[in-house]
Motif scaffolding. Structure first.
Motif, PDB file in Angstrom:
ATOM      1  N   GLY A  34       0.652  -1.578   0.056  1.00  0.00           N
ATOM      2  CA  GLY A  34      -0.031   0.197  -0.143  1.00  0.00           C
ATOM      3  C   GLY A  34       0.307   1.405  -0.284  1.00  0.00           C
ATOM      4  O   GLY A  34       0.228   2.158  -0.017  1.00  0.00           O
ATOM      5  N   LEU A  35       2.288   1.362  -0.242  1.00  0.00           N
ATOM      6  CA  LEU A  35       3.398   2.389   0.251  1.00  0.00           C
ATOM      7  C   LEU A  35       2.963   2.331  -1.608  1.00  0.00           C
ATOM      8  O   LEU A  35       3.352   2.109  -2.580  1.00  0.00           O
ATOM      9  CB  LEU A  35       4.259   1.723   0.450  1.00  0.00           C
ATOM     10  N   ASP A  36       3.445   4.278  -1.721  1.00  0.00           N
ATOM     11  CA  ASP A  36       2.925   5.256  -2.737  1.00  0.00           C
ATOM     12  C   ASP A  36       4.452   4.533  -3.277  1.00  0.00           C
ATOM     13  O   ASP A  36       5.030   5.084  -4.444  1.00  0.00           O
ATOM     14  CB  ASP A  36       2.690   6.424  -2.254  1.00  0.00           C
ATOM     15  N   GLU A  37       5.622   5.156  -2.118  1.00  0.00           N
ATOM     16  CA  GLU A  37       6.845   4.607  -3.187  1.00  0.00           C
ATOM     17  C   GLU A  37       6.747   3.157  -3.858  1.00  0.00           C
ATOM     18  O   GLU A  37       7.948   3.789  -4.294  1.00  0.00           O
ATOM     19  CB  GLU A  37       7.612   5.207  -2.043  1.00  0.00           C
ATOM     20  N   GLU A  38       6.195   2.344  -3.525  1.00  0.00           N
ATOM     21  CA  GLU A  38       6.094   0.836  -4.439  1.00  0.00           C
ATOM     22  C   GLU A  38       5.074   0.822  -5.364  1.00  0.00           C
ATOM     23  O   GLU A  38       5.573  -0.103  -6.325  1.00  0.00           O
ATOM     24  CB  GLU A  38       6.372  -0.117  -3.271  1.00  0.00           C
ATOM     25  N   HIS A  39       4.134   2.095  -5.641  1.00  0.00           N
ATOM     26  CA  HIS A  39       3.419   1.791  -6.480  1.00  0.00           C
ATOM     27  C   HIS A  39       3.236   3.200  -7.017  1.00  0.00           C
ATOM     28  O   HIS A  39       1.957   3.642  -7.342  1.00  0.00           O
ATOM     29  CB  HIS A  39       1.930   1.261  -5.422  1.00  0.00           C
ATOM     30  N   GLU A  40       4.192   3.814  -7.474  1.00  0.00           N
ATOM     31  CA  GLU A  40       4.184   4.903  -8.576  1.00  0.00           C
ATOM     32  C   GLU A  40       3.672   4.988  -9.682  1.00  0.00           C
ATOM     33  O   GLU A  40       2.617   5.753 -10.262  1.00  0.00           O
ATOM     34  CB  GLU A  40       5.174   5.706  -7.740  1.00  0.00           C
ATOM     35  N   ASN A  41       3.523   3.785 -10.639  1.00  0.00           N
ATOM     36  CA  ASN A  41       3.988   4.080 -12.219  1.00  0.00           C
ATOM     37  C   ASN A  41       2.679   2.991 -11.993  1.00  0.00           C
ATOM     38  O   ASN A  41       3.095   2.093 -13.071  1.00  0.00           O
ATOM     39  CB  ASN A  41       4.976   4.074 -12.725  1.00  0.00           C
ATOM     40  N   VAL A  42       1.890   2.491 -11.180  1.00  0.00           N
ATOM     41  CA  VAL A  42       0.936   1.595 -11.475  1.00  0.00           C
ATOM     42  C   VAL A  42      -0.605   1.806 -12.165  1.00  0.00           C
ATOM     43  O   VAL A  42      -1.172   3.303 -11.735  1.00  0.00           O
ATOM     44  CB  VAL A  42       0.906   0.158 -10.554  1.00  0.00           C
ATOM     45  N   ASP A  43      -0.842   0.832 -13.190  1.00  0.00           N
ATOM     46  CA  ASP A  43      -2.681   1.172 -13.168  1.00  0.00           C
ATOM     47  C   ASP A  43      -3.252   1.591 -12.107  1.00  0.00           C
ATOM     48  O   ASP A  43      -4.714   1.979 -12.378  1.00  0.00           O
ATOM     49  CB  ASP A  43      -2.981   0.702 -14.410  1.00  0.00           C
ATOM     50  N   TYR A  44      -3.410  -0.207 -11.408  1.00  0.00           N
ATOM     51  CA  TYR A  44      -4.293   0.242  -9.795  1.00  0.00           C
ATOM     52  C   TYR A  44      -3.633  -0.263  -8.549  1.00  0.00           C
ATOM     53  O   TYR A  44      -2.665  -0.426  -8.767  1.00  0.00           O
ATOM     54  CB  TYR A  44      -4.293  -1.755 -10.712  1.00  0.00           C
ATOM     55  N   LYS A  45      -4.419   1.266  -8.419  1.00  0.00           N
ATOM     56  CA  LYS A  45      -3.623   1.465  -6.999  1.00  0.00           C
ATOM     57  C   LYS A  45      -4.572   1.531  -5.691  1.00  0.00           C
ATOM     58  O   LYS A  45      -4.929   1.934  -6.323  1.00  0.00           O
ATOM     59  CB  LYS A  45      -2.704   2.026  -7.225  1.00  0.00           C
ATOM     60  N   SER A  46      -4.140   0.992  -4.625  1.00  0.00           N
ATOM     61  CA  SER A  46      -4.935   0.718  -3.608  1.00  0.00           C
ATOM     62  C   SER A  46      -4.225   1.507  -2.686  1.00  0.00           C
ATOM     63  O   SER A  46      -2.746   1.751  -2.727  1.00  0.00           O
ATOM     64  CB  SER A  46      -4.598  -0.651  -2.951  1.00  0.00           C
ATOM     65  N   ASP A  47      -4.969   2.204  -2.071  1.00  0.00           N
ATOM     66  CA  ASP A  47      -5.276   3.629  -0.803  1.00  0.00           C
ATOM     67  C   ASP A  47      -4.270   2.955   0.492  1.00  0.00           C
ATOM     68  O   ASP A  47      -3.679   3.347   1.943  1.00  0.00           O
ATOM     69  CB  ASP A  47      -5.570   4.382  -0.869  1.00  0.00           C
ATOM     70  N   VAL A  48      -4.920   1.001   0.548  1.00  0.00           N
ATOM     71  CA  VAL A  48      -4.073   1.233   2.224  1.00  0.00           C
ATOM     72  C   VAL A  48      -3.479  -0.226   1.607  1.00  0.00           C
ATOM     73  O   VAL A  48      -3.518  -0.726   0.835  1.00  0.00           O
ATOM     74  CB  VAL A  48      -5.882   0.181   2.477  1.00  0.00           C
ATOM     75  N   GLY A  49      -2.088  -1.079   2.509  1.00  0.00           N
ATOM     76  CA  GLY A  49      -2.279  -2.141   2.829  1.00  0.00           C
ATOM     77  C   GLY A  49      -2.495  -3.207   2.849  1.00  0.00           C
ATOM     78  O   GLY A  49      -3.767  -2.522   3.947  1.00  0.00           O
ATOM     79  N   TYR A  50      -2.522  -4.220   3.076  1.00  0.00           N
ATOM     80  CA  TYR A  50      -2.990  -5.140   3.154  1.00  0.00           C
ATOM     81  C   TYR A  50      -2.606  -7.294   3.534  1.00  0.00           C
ATOM     82  O   TYR A  50      -1.517  -6.735   2.571  1.00  0.00           O
ATOM     83  CB  TYR A  50      -4.967  -5.456   2.790  1.00  0.00           C
ATOM     84  N   ILE A  51      -2.719  -7.768   4.195  1.00  0.00           N
ATOM     85  CA  ILE A  51      -2.756  -9.228   4.035  1.00  0.00           C
ATOM     86  C   ILE A  51      -3.288  -9.919   4.577  1.00  0.00           C
ATOM     87  O   ILE A  51      -4.569  -9.702   5.199  1.00  0.00           O
ATOM     88  CB  ILE A  51      -1.197  -9.500   5.189  1.00  0.00           C
ATOM     89  N   SER A  52      -3.491 -10.857   3.497  1.00  0.00           N
ATOM     90  CA  SER A  52      -4.480 -11.984   4.084  1.00  0.00           C
ATOM     91  C   SER A  52      -3.806 -13.133   4.507  1.00  0.00           C
ATOM     92  O   SER A  52      -3.116 -13.558   4.245  1.00  0.00           O
ATOM     93  CB  SER A  52      -5.565 -12.157   2.952  1.00  0.00           C
ATOM     94  N   PHE A  53      -4.828 -14.259   5.221  1.00  0.00           N
ATOM     95  CA  PHE A  53      -3.754 -15.421   5.929  1.00  0.00           C
ATOM     96  C   PHE A  53      -4.670 -16.427   5.630  1.00  0.00           C
ATOM     97  O   PHE A  53      -6.204 -15.798   5.672  1.00  0.00           O
ATOM     98  CB  PHE A  53      -3.446 -15.512   7.695  1.00  0.00           C
ATOM     99  N   VAL A  54      -4.570 -17.437   5.235  1.00  0.00           N
ATOM    100  CA  VAL A  54      -5.826 -19.022   5.330  1.00  0.00           C
ATOM    101  C   VAL A  54      -6.826 -18.392   6.744  1.00  0.00           C
ATOM    102  O   VAL A  54      -5.701 -18.152   7.626  1.00  0.00           O
ATOM    103  CB  VAL A  54      -5.137 -19.607   5.638  1.00  0.00           C
ATOM    104  N   PHE A  55      -7.857 -18.729   6.849  1.00  0.00           N
ATOM    105  CA  PHE A  55      -8.542 -18.332   8.393  1.00  0.00           C
ATOM    106  C   PHE A  55      -7.958 -19.081   9.382  1.00  0.00           C
ATOM    107  O   PHE A  55      -8.355 -20.764   8.913  1.00  0.00           O
ATOM    108  CB  PHE A  55      -9.975 -18.919   7.664  1.00  0.00           C
ATOM    109  N   ASP A  56      -8.098 -19.129  10.497  1.00  0.00           N
ATOM    110  CA  ASP A  56      -7.591 -20.212  12.021  1.00  0.00           C
ATOM    111  C   ASP A  56      -8.294 -18.829  12.852  1.00  0.00           C
ATOM    112  O   ASP A  56      -7.738 -18.004  12.687  1.00  0.00           O
ATOM    113  CB  ASP A  56      -6.074 -19.970  11.768  1.00  0.00           C
ATOM    114  N   VAL A  57      -9.140 -19.906  13.043  1.00  0.00           N
ATOM    115  CA  VAL A  57     -10.100 -18.821  14.549  1.00  0.00           C
ATOM    116  C   VAL A  57      -9.193 -18.357  15.882  1.00  0.00           C
ATOM    117  O   VAL A  57      -9.084 -17.025  16.114  1.00  0.00           O
ATOM    118  CB  VAL A  57     -11.320 -19.630  15.368  1.00  0.00           C
ATOM    119  N   LYS A  58      -8.281 -18.588  16.384  1.00  0.00           N
ATOM    120  CA  LYS A  58      -7.757 -18.756  17.292  1.00  0.00           C
ATOM    121  C   LYS A  58      -6.566 -17.495  16.819  1.00  0.00           C
ATOM    122  O   LYS A  58      -6.877 -16.081  16.891  1.00  0.00           O
ATOM    123  CB  LYS A  58      -6.285 -19.635  17.707  1.00  0.00           C
TER     124      LYS A  58
END
Length: 163
Positions: free
Chosen positions: A84-108
């Motif tokens: 989600g860092l602007d410095e890593e996504h300056e020249n991209v067509d599809y840009k998110s304003d936020v960073g994210y990470i997804s994990f395989v679901f685990d209730v704990k």
């Protein structure tokens, strides 16, 4: 999580890839890139580096690559991410304003993250690549703030020992 996964028109990522391949001849180049983006098939467009995860070479945004590598070494199963860092996504067509990470679901893990991160992060149940997941959003008003939140998330996950 309900029964959302069974309602999807695709039962596997191979089916998603086949659908995209079938649509390629019916779309112009930009339309096809948009479709790949929406389906989660567009190659990483940011500043990235290749890391090995479960024997696969995967491009990960540079800033979070060490985090993702360590988490997977420790047994966390990551599915998708973006710094989600602007410095890593300056020249991209599809840009998110936020960073994210997804994990395989685990209730704990889900309960732990909700309790430890409070409301300074979005932590929710979701799906990534047709897999039930935990989505953690890393937002901020600028890259400095987002980096601080990535560090806090990493430190919080380092203390979780039930993977």
């Amino acid at each position: 999580m309900g029964d959302r996964m069974s309602d999807l028109p695709f039962k596997s990522m191979d089916e998603v890839k086949s659908f995209a391949a079938e649509m390629k001849s019916q779309l112009d180049a930009e339309g096809y890139r948009a479709l790949l983006f929406l389906l989660g098939l567009l190659d990483n467009q940011g500043v990235s580096r290749v890391v090995e995860i479960d024997g696969k070479s995967i491009e990960i945004d540079c800033y979070i690559a060490p985090i993702v590598e360590e988490l997977n070494r420790r047994g966390f199963k990551t599915l998708s991410c973006c710094s989600g860092l602007d410095e890593e996504h300056e020249n991209v067509d599809y840009k998110s304003d936020v960073g994210y990470i997804s994990f395989v679901f685990d209730v704990k893990l889900y309960d732990y993250l909700q309790n430890k991160l409070g409301n300074s992060y979005v932590v929710k149940q979701s799906e990534a690549y047709l897999t039930p997941s935990i989505y953690v959003e890393v937002s901020g008003i600028n890259d400095t703030e987002k980096k601080k939140k990535w560090v806090k998330l990493w430190e919080t996950l380092r203390l979780f020992d039930s993977v």
